[in-house]
Structures are given as structure tokens and as C-alpha cells.
Design a protein around this motif. Structure first.
Motif, PDB file in Angstrom:
ATOM      1  N   GLU A   1       0.804  -1.218   0.000  1.00  0.00           N
ATOM      2  CA  GLU A   1       0.000   0.000   0.000  1.00  0.00           C
ATOM      3  C   GLU A   1       0.838   1.269   0.000  1.00  0.00           C
ATOM      4  O   GLU A   1       0.340   2.337  -0.314  1.00  0.00           O
ATOM      5  N   TYR A   2       2.095   1.184   0.374  1.00  0.00           N
ATOM      6  CA  TYR A   2       2.997   2.323   0.351  1.00  0.00           C
ATOM      7  C   TYR A   2       2.377   3.561   0.987  1.00  0.00           C
ATOM      8  O   TYR A   2       2.444   4.658   0.444  1.00  0.00           O
ATOM      9  N   SER A   3       1.762   3.375   2.143  1.00  0.00           N
ATOM     10  CA  SER A   3       1.041   4.484   2.765  1.00  0.00           C
ATOM     11  C   SER A   3       1.396   4.723   4.225  1.00  0.00           C
ATOM     12  O   SER A   3       0.794   5.570   4.858  1.00  0.00           O
ATOM     13  N   SER A   4       2.329   3.969   4.775  1.00  0.00           N
ATOM     14  CA  SER A   4       2.645   4.177   6.191  1.00  0.00           C
ATOM     15  C   SER A   4       3.518   5.412   6.363  1.00  0.00           C
ATOM     16  O   SER A   4       4.128   5.901   5.411  1.00  0.00           O
ATOM     17  N   GLN A   5       3.578   5.890   7.577  1.00  0.00           N
ATOM     18  CA  GLN A   5       4.443   7.020   7.908  1.00  0.00           C
ATOM     19  C   GLN A   5       5.417   6.554   8.969  1.00  0.00           C
ATOM     20  O   GLN A   5       5.017   6.208  10.080  1.00  0.00           O
ATOM     21  N   ASP A   6       6.678   6.472   8.584  1.00  0.00           N
ATOM     22  CA  ASP A   6       7.737   6.005   9.482  1.00  0.00           C
ATOM     23  C   ASP A   6       7.438   4.598  10.010  1.00  0.00           C
ATOM     24  O   ASP A   6       7.724   4.284  11.159  1.00  0.00           O
ATOM     25  N   GLY A   7       6.813   3.771   9.174  1.00  0.00           N
ATOM     26  CA  GLY A   7       6.535   2.387   9.548  1.00  0.00           C
ATOM     27  C   GLY A   7       5.201   2.168  10.242  1.00  0.00           C
ATOM     28  O   GLY A   7       4.790   1.033  10.447  1.00  0.00           O
ATOM     29  N   PHE A   8       4.510   3.229  10.592  1.00  0.00           N
ATOM     30  CA  PHE A   8       3.254   3.113  11.328  1.00  0.00           C
ATOM     31  C   PHE A   8       2.055   2.997  10.396  1.00  0.00           C
ATOM     32  O   PHE A   8       1.949   3.735   9.411  1.00  0.00           O
ATOM     33  N   ALA A   9       1.125   2.107  10.726  1.00  0.00           N
ATOM     34  CA  ALA A   9      -0.160   2.069  10.037  1.00  0.00           C
ATOM     35  C   ALA A   9      -0.919   3.339  10.399  1.00  0.00           C
ATOM     36  O   ALA A   9      -0.721   3.908  11.470  1.00  0.00           O
ATOM     37  N   ASN A  10      -1.781   3.793   9.496  1.00  0.00           N
ATOM     38  CA  ASN A  10      -2.505   5.037   9.741  1.00  0.00           C
ATOM     39  C   ASN A  10      -3.960   4.909   9.283  1.00  0.00           C
ATOM     40  O   ASN A  10      -4.437   3.796   9.042  1.00  0.00           O
ATOM     41  N   ASP A  11      -4.634   6.018   9.169  1.00  0.00           N
ATOM     42  CA  ASP A  11      -6.053   6.003   8.782  1.00  0.00           C
ATOM     43  C   ASP A  11      -6.278   5.355   7.420  1.00  0.00           C
ATOM     44  O   ASP A  11      -7.310   4.737   7.188  1.00  0.00           O
ATOM     45  N   TRP A  12      -5.330   5.514   6.507  1.00  0.00           N
ATOM     46  CA  TRP A  12      -5.453   4.866   5.193  1.00  0.00           C
ATOM     47  C   TRP A  12      -5.624   3.358   5.372  1.00  0.00           C
ATOM     48  O   TRP A  12      -6.503   2.749   4.782  1.00  0.00           O
ATOM     49  N   HIS A  13      -4.781   2.745   6.196  1.00  0.00           N
ATOM     50  CA  HIS A  13      -4.851   1.307   6.427  1.00  0.00           C
ATOM     51  C   HIS A  13      -6.181   0.927   7.081  1.00  0.00           C
ATOM     52  O   HIS A  13      -6.802  -0.070   6.715  1.00  0.00           O
ATOM     53  N   LEU A  14      -6.594   1.724   8.054  1.00  0.00           N
ATOM     54  CA  LEU A  14      -7.856   1.453   8.746  1.00  0.00           C
ATOM     55  C   LEU A  14      -9.030   1.457   7.769  1.00  0.00           C
ATOM     56  O   LEU A  14      -9.848   0.529   7.757  1.00  0.00           O
ATOM     57  N   VAL A  15      -9.099   2.451   6.918  1.00  0.00           N
ATOM     58  CA  VAL A  15     -10.217   2.558   5.973  1.00  0.00           C
ATOM     59  C   VAL A  15     -10.107   1.500   4.880  1.00  0.00           C
ATOM     60  O   VAL A  15     -11.085   0.814   4.562  1.00  0.00           O
ATOM     61  N   HIS A  16      -8.926   1.347   4.296  1.00  0.00           N
ATOM     62  CA  HIS A  16      -8.739   0.405   3.190  1.00  0.00           C
ATOM     63  C   HIS A  16      -9.008  -1.035   3.630  1.00  0.00           C
ATOM     64  O   HIS A  16      -9.826  -1.729   3.039  1.00  0.00           O
ATOM     65  N   LEU A  17      -8.324  -1.475   4.665  1.00  0.00           N
ATOM     66  CA  LEU A  17      -8.503  -2.855   5.127  1.00  0.00           C
ATOM     67  C   LEU A  17      -9.836  -3.026   5.848  1.00  0.00           C
ATOM     68  O   LEU A  17     -10.469  -4.077   5.761  1.00  0.00           O
ATOM     69  N   GLY A  18     -10.280  -1.977   6.534  1.00  0.00           N
ATOM     70  CA  GLY A  18     -11.572  -2.032   7.211  1.00  0.00           C
ATOM     71  C   GLY A  18     -12.729  -2.220   6.250  1.00  0.00           C
ATOM     72  O   GLY A  18     -13.728  -2.850   6.581  1.00  0.00           O
TER      73      GLY A  18
END
Length: 79
Positions: free
Chosen positions: A26-43
């Protein structure tokens, strides 16, 4: 009923169906951390009813990432 929508038991884990979302970079983390993008996409897959969702690869060191925006497990705060 289709086998796709029937439960699947693997050892002590039971999936409610056989729909599996494969891992995606997904190339969307910030400094290795999952963020809102991951929550919405995978959610969205979870609320859509997928039985199993596999997250993207997570590097155990910063040097092991494919890109600078990959998930990482190299900080205590991400684990």
C-alpha cells in the motif's frame, strides 16, 4: 450454498467464509506506522464480509523495507 461462503476451520481458527484478501503493497505508512489509510482500506474489506484479511509486508528493520512508506516493526511503538 456455495463452498465459497461456507465456514473454514484451520486448527483452532474458524473463518466465517473462504473469502481471503491477499496482501497488497500500500505504500502508505508514515515512518513504519499504520494510519487512517490502512484502517479505511482494510476495514472496508472487513465490513464487506471477507473471512480473512492479510496485511502488507512489514519490515523488521528500516533497511528491509521495499520503499520508505512500507509498514515496519522496527520500533517498539509499532508492535
Amino acid at each position: 450454498m456455495s463452498t465459497l461462503f461456507s465456514p473454514l476451520k484451520i486448527k483452532n481458527i474458524e473463518l466465517k467464509n473462504r473469502i481471503v484478501v491477499s496482501p497488497m503493497c500500500e505504500y502508505s505508512s508514515q515512518d513504519g506506522f499504520a494510519n487512517d489509510w490502512h484502517l479505511v482500506h482494510l476495514g472496508s474489506f472487513a465490513t464487506g464480509g471477507a473471512g480473512l484479511i492479510i496485511t502488507e509486508a512489514a519490515a523488521v528493520s528500516p533497511e528491509g523495507r521495499i520503499t520508505f512508506a512500507d509498514l515496519g516493526l522496527y520500533k517498539d511503538e509499532t508492535c
